[in-house]
Design an enzyme around this catalytic site. Structure first.
Site, PDB file in Angstrom:
ATOM      1  N   PRO A 126       0.829  -1.213   0.000  1.00 58.13           N
ATOM      2  CA  PRO A 126       0.000   0.000   0.000  1.00 58.13           C
ATOM      3  C   PRO A 126       0.862   1.262   0.000  1.00 58.13           C
ATOM      4  O   PRO A 126       1.915   1.318   0.641  1.00 58.13           O
ATOM      5  CB  PRO A 126      -0.803  -0.115   1.306  1.00 58.13           C
ATOM      6  CG  PRO A 126      -0.755  -1.549   1.673  1.00 58.13           C
ATOM      7  CD  PRO A 126       0.544  -2.077   1.160  1.00 58.13           C
TER       8      PRO A 126
ATOM      9  N   GLU B 115      17.125   0.621  27.209  1.00 49.18           N
ATOM     10  CA  GLU B 115      17.502   1.202  25.921  1.00 49.18           C
ATOM     11  C   GLU B 115      19.021   1.249  25.755  1.00 49.18           C
ATOM     12  O   GLU B 115      19.531   1.079  24.644  1.00 49.18           O
ATOM     13  CB  GLU B 115      16.914   2.611  25.777  1.00 49.18           C
ATOM     14  CG  GLU B 115      15.396   2.660  25.818  1.00 49.18           C
ATOM     15  CD  GLU B 115      14.768   1.827  24.720  1.00 49.18           C
ATOM     16  OE1 GLU B 115      15.398   1.650  23.661  1.00 49.18           O
ATOM     17  OE2 GLU B 115      13.633   1.341  24.918  1.00 49.18           O
TER      18      GLU B 115
END
Length: 674
Positions: A231, A453
């Site tokens: 798409p 992180e």
């Protein structure tokens, strides 16, 4: 002023009829425009009879009322003060209710005997509301249901969009026709990138412009081309560009336009569409999202396939292979689910070729950016090459969204131009979501997220095939509490080593939590999901397992619920996945243990600044052992970006301080701190 609406006229008419019905139709409309009479009591009636004021009487046996007409010479006696306006006619009258006919006749006979009444006594049935009652009781319900029927028929038939014929045009095609493709205003110049797709589809344009060139050599006209791709890659735009370049009539409709609540309408619309196209030959028919009607037909009747959809598909198959080979009608279709289409639709002679419209690569993304940057007011900090590198895997629609989002961010900051930082913020917004700086977190949670992180960043720094790190943030975005941004290299092939390094990097956050926090949390859920899917893909599809080498169990057969392997093989696959993930998890913990001091510094820096860049990681760990030319360019650009952001923060802080105290006396300069 409100817009005029015919419904108000209908409401007023219905209200008027209801008023006349419930008020007895008074007003004289059904009585030859007679004036409305006044009322009198039965006692007054006998008095007027005995005095000789009445000229004649008309009685109604249905509702026991009578109307007595007053003599002209007796008006002043009956109306001594002032005669009502309604009684100024030539035959003034009064309405009177009586009990029975016998009593009425006795009063009349008595007045006759005394010589006070010489007029006539006549009888009539109820007729004052006869016509009105007939209309309301008989015709009005019929008109009401007819109006409702016409309203729903127009809705089901498409109303004015169906040419005003409603139900009679329900089987007609809903395709929009552009007499000249140039009306769309789109050519191949407006389609950035997709050089391969444009080259393939250029043959269709050449044929429509000069069909003699091909037919003289005995070539046949291609029946159709199927645009296949994810798409947002520009399949519909490419079809419009074909119409604009060819300059022929262009019929455009969606696959869902064939679907209707009536049985057989889809097939009728297919036939009508091709009939119109043949009349306008040469022309192009474009069917967007053809998988709505072209899905593979069920081979098992018990599965309950949609018969109406299958009838529409059969009509489409017949029409595509039914008209003459040189009729000049070419069908273009677009879909992002080609694997679900019926095999009969994809055979040669119907859709002769499949044109793959893939996601743009680096150079094509530059071209797409150049198209969407034209209407924007840019400053001199915008680098198209850098933006193209920052958006791997983005489609053309995504890039258009980035440009629009950057303009909105610049306008939100009251900027006169759109800068580089606006584009970076737009990319972060689209990938990670909106920043949620107001999200309440405890200090322990914030530190746990920073350790998580920092674990990702550390593992990616010390693995050879991991993607180069751009920045790390612990600012919540969307559903994520923190994120690490990478600049993935666009590889055509993925090696097993590269996929294992990526898996190890994904597991770095969970490993860091276990090692340095002492417990694990749900923050690694997305990492574990991606790791598990990648491990199953490597083993079950790519054949990258020691116990199941060179085997692929991928099966795309529709309506088949059995796995293409036995339960024993399923147990082996599960064991191999568990083994692979476990090995990479232990590897991640080993790397973090070797560099725990640097990881601790990185986590602390994240807690203090919330966002760190690649140069901060390099300052802690040193230069990355595996550095390519692309990494060097990225590091230079990130370093420049960090310096610019630091300068902007300083300017903003100074401007904010000057706004807070504009008239305050100058204070001695305080020592600067980082």
């Amino acid at each position: 002023m409100p817009r005029f609406n015919m419904n108000w006229l209908y409401i007023i008419a219905i209200a008027a009829l209801a008023y006349f019905y419930f008020t007895g139709g008074s007003g004289g409309i059904m009585q030859g425009m007679e004036p409305a009479p006044t009322e009198a009591s039965y006692t007054e009636f006998k008095k007027y009879m005995s005095e000789g004021y009445v000229s004649r009487i008309v009685a109604n046996k249905t509702n026991n009322t009578l109307k007595m007409y007053i003599k002209k010479d007796s008006l002043t006696a009956v109306f001594p003060d002032k005669m009502p306006q309604s009684q100024t006619a030539t035959a003034p009258s009064l309405n009177v209710e009586f009990g029975s006919i016998d009593r009425l006749e006795q009063v009349v006979d008595s007045a006759r005997a005394n010589g006070k009444f010489t007029g006539s006594l006549t009888y009539e049935r109820e007729q004052s509301n006869g016509l009105l009652s007939f209309i309301i009781s008989s015709l009005l319900p019929i008109l009401f249901f007819v109006a409702i029927w016409m309203f729903f028929i127009r809705r089901m038939g498409g109303g004015a969009g169906m040419g005003g014929a409603g139900i009679f045009n329900v089987g007609k095609s809903k395709a929009k026709m552009y007499e000249k493709g140039g009306e769309l205003g789109i050519t191949f110049k407006d389609v950035a990138g997709q050089a391969g797709a444009k080259q393939e589809i250029q043959e269709i344009v050449d044929f429509l412009k000069n069909p003699q060139k091909y037919t003289d050599l005995g070539g046949k006209i291609p029946k159709g081309a199927l645009l296949v791709g994810p798409p947002g890659t520009g399949k519909t735009l490419l079809a419009k560009a074909v119409a604009g370049e060819a300059g022929v009539p262009f019929f455009s409709m969606s696959g869902s336009d064939f679907v209707e609540m009536f049985v057989g309408v889809g097939a009728s619309r297919v036939r009508d569409l091709f009939q119109q196209a043949k009349a306008k030959s040469p022309c192009i028919i474009f069917i967007d999202e053809i998988d709505a009607v072209g899905r593979a037909r069920s081979k098992n009747p018990a599965m309950g396939g949609n018969d109406e959809r299958e009838n529409t598909l059969n009509a489409l198959l017949t029409e595509m292979d039914g008209f003459g080979t040189n009729s000049g009608v070419i069908i273009l279709a677009a879909t992002n689910r080609v694997d679900m289409l019926d095999s009969a639709l994809l055979r040669a002679g119907r859709f002769d070729r499949q044109i793959h419209v893939d996601l743009p690569d680096l150079n094509e993304r530059k071209e797409v950016f150049m198209v969407h940057l034209k209407p924007l007011k840019l400053d001199n900090t915008v680098d198209v090459d850098f933006l193209a590198r920052q958006t791997p895997g983005f489609s053309g629609a995504d890039i258009a969204n980035v440009c629009n989002e950057a303009a909105l961010i610049a306008a939100r900051h009251d900027s006169q131009t759109v800068g580089k930082q606006d584009f970076l913020d737009a990319v972060d917004r689209i990938i990670g979501g909106l920043e949620k700086k107001t999200k309440v977190m405890t200090q322990a949670e914030k530190r746990s997220i920073a350790i998580h992180e920092a674990g990702h960043a550390t593992i990616s720094w010390f693995t050879e095939f991991a993607n180069p790190l751009v920045k790390v943030s612990i600012v919540p975005r969307g559903q994520a509490l923190g994120a690490a941004w990478y600049l993935p290299e666009e590889r055509v092939l993925q090696t097993k080593e590269a996929m294992l390094d990526e898996m190890c990097s994904l597991l770095g956050g969970r490993a860091a939590e276990e090692l340095f926090v002492g417990h694990i949390s749900t923050g690694a859920m997305n990492d574990l999901e991606r790791t598990t899917k990648q491990a199953y893909g490597m083993i079950a599809y790519a054949g990258m397992s020691d116990r199941l080498p060179n085997l692929c169990y991928y099966n795309n057969a529709e309506y088949q619920f059995q796995r293409p392997y036995s339960e024993t093989t399923a147990k082996v696959i599960d064991d191999e996945v568990l083994k692979m993930v476990g090995e990479q998890y232990e590897r991640a913990k080993q790397i973090l243990t070797e560099h725990k001091e640097g990881h601790a510094q990185l986590a602390q820096l994240l807690v203090e600044r919330e966002v760190i860049f690649a140069e901060d990681v390099e300052r802690i760990f040193g230069k990355r052992p595996w550095t390519s030319r692309a990494d060097e360019l990225l590091e230079a650009q990130m370093r420049e970006e960090a310096e610019r952001m630091a300068a902007e923060r300083t300017k903003q802080l100074e401007a904010q301080q000057s706004k807070e105290a504009p008239d305050a006396p100058e204070a001695p300069e305080a020592p600067k701190t980082n």
